[in-house]
Design a protein around this motif. Structure first.
Motif, PDB file in Angstrom:
ATOM      1  N   HIS A  12       1.600   4.441  21.205  1.00  8.89           N
ATOM      2  CA  HIS A  12       0.289   4.991  21.568  1.00  8.89           C
ATOM      3  C   HIS A  12       0.421   6.100  22.610  1.00  8.89           C
ATOM      4  CE1 HIS A  12      -3.668   5.079  23.616  1.00  8.89           C
ATOM      5  NE2 HIS A  12      -4.122   4.848  22.394  1.00  8.89           N
ATOM      6  N   GLY A  13       1.257   5.867  23.608  1.00  7.64           N
ATOM      7  CA  GLY A  13       1.425   6.847  24.684  1.00  7.64           C
ATOM      8  C   GLY A  13       0.085   7.184  25.311  1.00  7.64           C
ATOM      9  N   ASP A  14      -0.175   8.458  25.487  1.00 10.89           N
ATOM     10  CA  ASP A  14      -1.475   8.845  26.059  1.00 10.89           C
ATOM     11  C   ASP A  14      -2.550   8.933  24.968  1.00 10.89           C
ATOM     12  OD1 ASP A  14      -0.872  11.139  24.700  1.00 10.89           O
ATOM     13  OD2 ASP A  14      -0.637  12.402  26.484  1.00 10.89           O
ATOM     14  N   GLY A  15      -2.202   8.585  23.758  1.00  5.21           N
ATOM     15  CA  GLY A  15      -3.185   8.541  22.682  1.00  5.21           C
ATOM     16  C   GLY A  15      -3.491   9.898  22.090  1.00  5.21           C
ATOM     17  N   LYS A  16      -2.831  10.935  22.588  1.00  7.93           N
ATOM     18  CA  LYS A  16      -3.158  12.291  22.117  1.00  7.93           C
ATOM     19  C   LYS A  16      -2.365  12.692  20.884  1.00  7.93           C
ATOM     20  CE  LYS A  16      -4.782  13.958  26.570  1.00  7.93           C
ATOM     21  NZ  LYS A  16      -4.295  14.472  27.847  1.00  7.93           N
ATOM     22  N   MET A  17      -1.171  12.123  20.765  1.00  5.84           N
ATOM     23  CA  MET A  17      -0.350  12.504  19.610  1.00  5.84           C
ATOM     24  C   MET A  17      -0.443  11.430  18.542  1.00  5.84           C
ATOM     25  SD  MET A  17       3.118  14.282  20.894  1.00  5.84           S
ATOM     26  CE  MET A  17       3.170  13.628  22.556  1.00  5.84           C
ATOM     27  N   LYS A  18      -0.829  11.858  17.369  1.00  2.17           N
ATOM     28  CA  LYS A  18      -0.919  10.919  16.264  1.00  2.17           C
ATOM     29  C   LYS A  18      -0.239  11.512  15.046  1.00  2.17           C
ATOM     30  CE  LYS A  18      -5.055   8.228  17.364  1.00  2.17           C
ATOM     31  NZ  LYS A  18      -4.513   6.869  17.196  1.00  2.17           N
ATOM     32  N   LEU A  19       0.086  10.643  14.127  1.00  2.00           N
ATOM     33  CA  LEU A  19       0.594  11.098  12.832  1.00  2.00           C
ATOM     34  C   LEU A  19       0.073  10.101  11.813  1.00  2.00           C
ATOM     35  CD1 LEU A  19       2.909   8.847  12.838  1.00  2.00           C
ATOM     36  CD2 LEU A  19       4.380  10.645  13.740  1.00  2.00           C
ATOM     37  N   LEU A  20       0.184  10.447  10.541  1.00  2.00           N
ATOM     38  CA  LEU A  20      -0.321   9.568   9.483  1.00  2.00           C
ATOM     39  C   LEU A  20       0.850   8.775   8.909  1.00  2.00           C
ATOM     40  CD1 LEU A  20      -2.752   8.730   7.680  1.00  2.00           C
ATOM     41  CD2 LEU A  20      -1.989  10.487   6.062  1.00  2.00           C
ATOM     42  N   ARG A  21       0.833   7.473   9.141  1.00  2.00           N
ATOM     43  CA  ARG A  21       1.887   6.617   8.587  1.00  2.00           C
ATOM     44  C   ARG A  21       1.489   6.118   7.209  1.00  2.00           C
ATOM     45  NH1 ARG A  21       1.969   2.165  12.778  1.00  2.00           N
ATOM     46  NH2 ARG A  21       0.020   3.164  13.414  1.00  2.00           N
ATOM     47  N   ARG A  22       2.505   5.971   6.362  1.00  2.00           N
ATOM     48  CA  ARG A  22       2.255   5.451   5.007  1.00  2.00           C
ATOM     49  C   ARG A  22       3.505   4.676   4.590  1.00  2.00           C
ATOM     50  NH1 ARG A  22       1.347   6.422  -0.419  1.00  2.00           N
ATOM     51  NH2 ARG A  22      -0.832   6.453  -1.092  1.00  2.00           N
ATOM     52  N   SER A  23       3.810   3.658   5.368  1.00  2.00           N
ATOM     53  CA  SER A  23       5.077   2.935   5.242  1.00  2.00           C
ATOM     54  C   SER A  23       4.966   1.776   4.277  1.00  2.00           C
ATOM     55  CB  SER A  23       5.482   2.404   6.620  1.00  2.00           C
ATOM     56  OG  SER A  23       5.513   3.447   7.572  1.00  2.00           O
ATOM     57  N   TYR A  24       6.113   1.332   3.803  1.00  2.22           N
ATOM     58  CA  TYR A  24       6.205   0.186   2.895  1.00  2.22           C
ATOM     59  C   TYR A  24       7.337  -0.735   3.359  1.00  2.22           C
ATOM     60  CZ  TYR A  24       3.192   2.349  -0.662  1.00  2.22           C
ATOM     61  OH  TYR A  24       2.124   2.879  -1.356  1.00  2.22           O
ATOM     62  N   SER A  25       7.210  -2.018   3.048  1.00  2.00           N
ATOM     63  CA  SER A  25       8.283  -2.971   3.338  1.00  2.00           C
ATOM     64  C   SER A  25       9.297  -2.978   2.215  1.00  2.00           C
ATOM     65  CB  SER A  25       7.706  -4.382   3.484  1.00  2.00           C
ATOM     66  OG  SER A  25       6.840  -4.455   4.596  1.00  2.00           O
ATOM     67  N   TYR A  26      10.558  -3.241   2.574  1.00  2.00           N
ATOM     68  CA  TYR A  26      11.558  -3.437   1.523  1.00  2.00           C
ATOM     69  C   TYR A  26      12.303  -4.740   1.769  1.00  2.00           C
ATOM     70  CZ  TYR A  26      15.447  -2.154   4.603  1.00  2.00           C
ATOM     71  OH  TYR A  26      16.380  -2.143   5.617  1.00  2.00           O
ATOM     72  N   ALA A  27      12.809  -5.321   0.695  1.00  2.00           N
ATOM     73  CA  ALA A  27      13.610  -6.551   0.790  1.00  2.00           C
ATOM     74  C   ALA A  27      14.692  -6.427  -0.266  1.00  2.00           C
ATOM     75  CB  ALA A  27      12.736  -7.781   0.558  1.00  2.00           C
ATOM     76  N   ASP A  28      15.861  -5.969   0.169  1.00  6.93           N
ATOM     77  CA  ASP A  28      16.936  -5.623  -0.761  1.00  6.93           C
ATOM     78  C   ASP A  28      17.972  -6.720  -0.907  1.00  6.93           C
ATOM     79  OD1 ASP A  28      15.845  -3.230  -1.365  1.00  6.93           O
ATOM     80  OD2 ASP A  28      17.361  -1.983  -0.409  1.00  6.93           O
ATOM     81  N   GLY A  29      17.606  -7.948  -0.581  1.00  9.36           N
ATOM     82  CA  GLY A  29      18.563  -9.032  -0.752  1.00  9.36           C
ATOM     83  C   GLY A  29      19.483  -9.155   0.436  1.00  9.36           C
ATOM     84  N   LEU A  30      20.716  -9.488   0.153  1.00 11.19           N
ATOM     85  CA  LEU A  30      21.671  -9.843   1.190  1.00 11.19           C
ATOM     86  C   LEU A  30      22.334  -8.600   1.756  1.00 11.19           C
ATOM     87  CD1 LEU A  30      22.571 -12.690   2.041  1.00 11.19           C
ATOM     88  CD2 LEU A  30      24.558 -12.379   0.584  1.00 11.19           C
ATOM     89  N   ASP A  31      22.410  -8.520   3.087  1.00 11.04           N
ATOM     90  CA  ASP A  31      23.220  -7.493   3.741  1.00 11.04           C
ATOM     91  C   ASP A  31      24.641  -8.041   3.792  1.00 11.04           C
ATOM     92  OD1 ASP A  31      24.571  -5.857   5.494  1.00 11.04           O
ATOM     93  OD2 ASP A  31      22.883  -5.622   6.859  1.00 11.04           O
ATOM     94  N   LYS A  32      25.515  -7.447   2.978  1.00 15.08           N
ATOM     95  CA  LYS A  32      26.853  -8.046   2.860  1.00 15.08           C
ATOM     96  C   LYS A  32      27.635  -8.003   4.164  1.00 15.08           C
ATOM     97  CE  LYS A  32      26.250  -7.277  -1.797  1.00 15.08           C
ATOM     98  NZ  LYS A  32      25.580  -6.086  -2.326  1.00 15.08           N
ATOM     99  N   LYS A  33      27.240  -7.070   5.051  1.00 14.46           N
ATOM    100  CA  LYS A  33      27.983  -6.986   6.323  1.00 14.46           C
ATOM    101  C   LYS A  33      27.678  -8.182   7.228  1.00 14.46           C
ATOM    102  CE  LYS A  33      27.610  -1.973   6.212  1.00 14.46           C
ATOM    103  NZ  LYS A  33      26.260  -1.387   6.131  1.00 14.46           N
TER     104      LYS A  33
END
Lengths: 411, 411
Positions: B326-347
């Motif tokens: 949020h900060g000072d509330g003056k800077m904004k951007l438009l988010r359009r995010s999605y979740s991912y679930a790619d299974g097992l992280d082999k590392k």
């Protein structure tokens, strides 16, 4: 959850409809409301319904296929039977709760404790969530229960052209979560894996999808990523007598259960896409647009592998996928497969996309193995596919209210 | 398909809604049936509708978020401007067709040729499909168009704690396909990539999802895989004047376009799940159940980073994600995010799950970079996340009927 007696009982979506129904009652009298209500209840089943966790058989096997799958195979990290019984009881309780669209455990009250439920499905309805549990061959070995291990639960033989990878194969336990919402399916697996901590851990997982249920197309056969209708010849999962013949085991502790085969089949879609449509159809043994077998004109026309044209040539190529899968038509199994698209295959620069083949059958040795042997040896489709993963599980019998998963095995 | 005139015309879902709403009409005269039908058509918009490909701006930016994303980044394999113009024209034609729920090209007639369309979306409706196209910094370099390269399209600076991997980063071109059906979104990317053969090839892809639209919950904020509502503070994408301030470029050939930042943020969900709910909330800066900022009680209460309790302690931890974003509330951007679930992280043996963060902004240097710099330096959430991928694109201006993607750039 909002403060309204209706909303306590049903999802908000249904409330909207119920609001409508009430209106109808106002205008047409009490009997109208009743008939409308029954209409909404049955029509709603497909999209946001609830599938009971309890029953003679587990859900997710002869249940109408949902749009999304999250499959997980786990390895036991304990050899203590008491631990595993505790896990299966906890899984039972949590799965029954999630199947009703509820979060698991209690609401978070103590800020010093982690919440019981991971929370991402809060506010989402049950979305026809089913969770189907199975145990693999290693389950019996690790727990020193070899005397209980069903004969049908043996490692599959090696088939021609198999290119199995350990990272997509096996498992001592499996969870098949299916739902009409991917977030609901993932939430179920995540929470069940979380409960297993210290007793079992993830081995491999696969997210997959099929066509979304859509208003006008619900009774159509889904298309696979080769663009062909796939599943036309599947036996009718709503026919109980047929399912008793083909799917449900009636023997000892497995009575009411079934065997599940999972194969991760990569499909070389770029190669397929460069293949002439005539060759595609001869390979699949069906016409692409209609889904009809090449021995017929309409999708549900019978597969007749010996039918010939006026010159005596067989209409269905003998090495086509449909002809070989059909064989003499006597051996069937219940398929419940999903497509996957995992992005780039780093080895080839192509898509890693294909089919998570899932079949349920009473007998792996009499049903899956002979069919897959025919396909592996001769199927022309093998030029375009490769089997990367394989696993077999005994799906536990269904659970009665008050009972728990695997009860008959440990009795 | 059921035998009912209503069900032939519209989705079952909408029939039900209309059934409720329109009941009065239905029973008080013949005209009721007509109004019922027209009402269902508009109510259907959300689930199976069509979003026009054409317009001043590309679709998929200020479009209501669909349930599924298939994102692809490609690398040019040609340095020939004529080749690339041809590609952009072919993409225009195919995307416009798919946005209407049509297959691309012509029906397969010559059995000796591959079909124009890969076919797996046959029979599925448009499902609100949008395809959004962007060009990365390398596009201008490879095509010797450096004079056209916008100043805002620079490689992002390195942020603290970045752990970027080449396999999830960059791209000369991108396609963001969003739809309410994953098969429709995948089909779009697959066919567009197929068209690019010989001119561009896949670099990386990501399939992702968010909560399914459900009738009763459409106005709720989706939850991320930490179980928290995410996007509450997002600017209103239906407010054109606000979008002109924050998103749309008004400068030279990019007029009507915007800049897109994509970050693949892995979330350590198992670690999060073992964290006390109080700590989770202090980290996110919001309450989990309500989504309210810790400076308020309800989800949409204002974020007040300096508000204190009776003892003078700040209600919102200064290092919480929400306070810093949020900060000072003056800077904004438009988010359009999605979740991912790619299974097992082999590392790690853990889930490879998280967020495909996507933001659109008029100026990367004035909007994304300052916000991300604050977050990267101080965000308490960094203990639970890591940025694995990063890319930045100039999203081309919208296309008029008869025009083509990138027309203003090449004019």
């Amino acid at each position: 959850m909002e403060n309204n007696f209706l909303k306590k009982e049903v999802s908000r979506r249904n409330v909207l409809k119920a609001g409508g129904i009430g209106m109808a009652g106002l205008f047409i009298g009490a009997s109208g409301a009743g008939s409308l209500l029954s209409m909404t209840a049955s029509a709603d089943k497909k999209s946001t319904g609830t599938v009971s966790f309890y029953g003679k058989h587990q859900a997710g096997i002869t249940t109408d296929t949902q749009n999304h799958l999250y499959f997980a195979a786990l390895m036991l990290t304990t050899t203590d039977v008491a631990d595993v019984k505790k896990l299966l009881k906890e899984w039972t309780e949590s799965a029954a709760s999630m199947a009703e669209g509820k979060l698991i455990g209690k609401p978070a009250e103590n800020v010093l404790l982690p919440p019981d439920d991971t929370g991402e499905a809060a506010g989402l309805d049950a979305s026809n969530l089913t969770m189907t549990f199975g145990v693999g061959p290693g389950f019996f070995e690790k727990l020193n229960l070899s005397s209980k291990k069903p004969k049908e639960l043996a490692a599959l033989p090696a088939f021609s052209f198999d290119a199995l990878e350990e990272e997509w194969s096996g498992g001592d336990l499996c969870i098949q979560a299916c739902a009409d919402d991917p977030q609901v399916a993932f939430h179920a697996v995540r929470n069940l894996v979380r409960i297993a901590r210290g007793k079992a851990q993830l081995k491999w997982t696969q997210a997959a999808f099929q066509r979304t249920k859509q208003a006008n197309t619900e009774s159509e056969t889904p298309r696979n990523l080769f663009g062909f209708k796939d599943g036309t010849g599947n036996p009718d999962h709503t026919n109980n007598s047929l399912m008793n013949d083909l799917v449900w085991v009636n023997d000892g502790w497995m009575t009411g259960g079934t065997y599940m085969v999972v194969r991760r089949v990569q499909m070389f879609i770029e190669v397929w896409d460069r293949t002439a449509i005539g060759e595609q159809e001869a390979t699949f043994g069906r016409y692409r647009d209609s889904g009809a077998p090449m021995s017929g004109k309409k999708e549900f026309d019978p597969v007749q592998i010996d039918k010939t044209d006026e010159n005596g040539n067989k209409l269905m190529p003998a090495d086509s996928h449909t002809a070989l899968a059909h064989g003499d038509g006597k051996m069937k199994l219940l398929r419940r497969s999903y497509s996957y698209a995992d992005g780039l295959d780093k080895k080839t620069g192509s898509f890693d996309a294909g089919l998570l083949f899932i079949s349920f059958q009473k007998s792996v040795s009499n049903q899956f193995i002979p069919i897959q042997t025919r396909l592996a040896n001769k199927d022309k489709l093998n030029e375009y596919t490769i089997h990367r993963g394989s696993a077999v599980f005994a799906c536990l019998p269904g659970v009665k209210k008050g009972g728990w998963l695997g009860e008959t095995l440990f009795r």
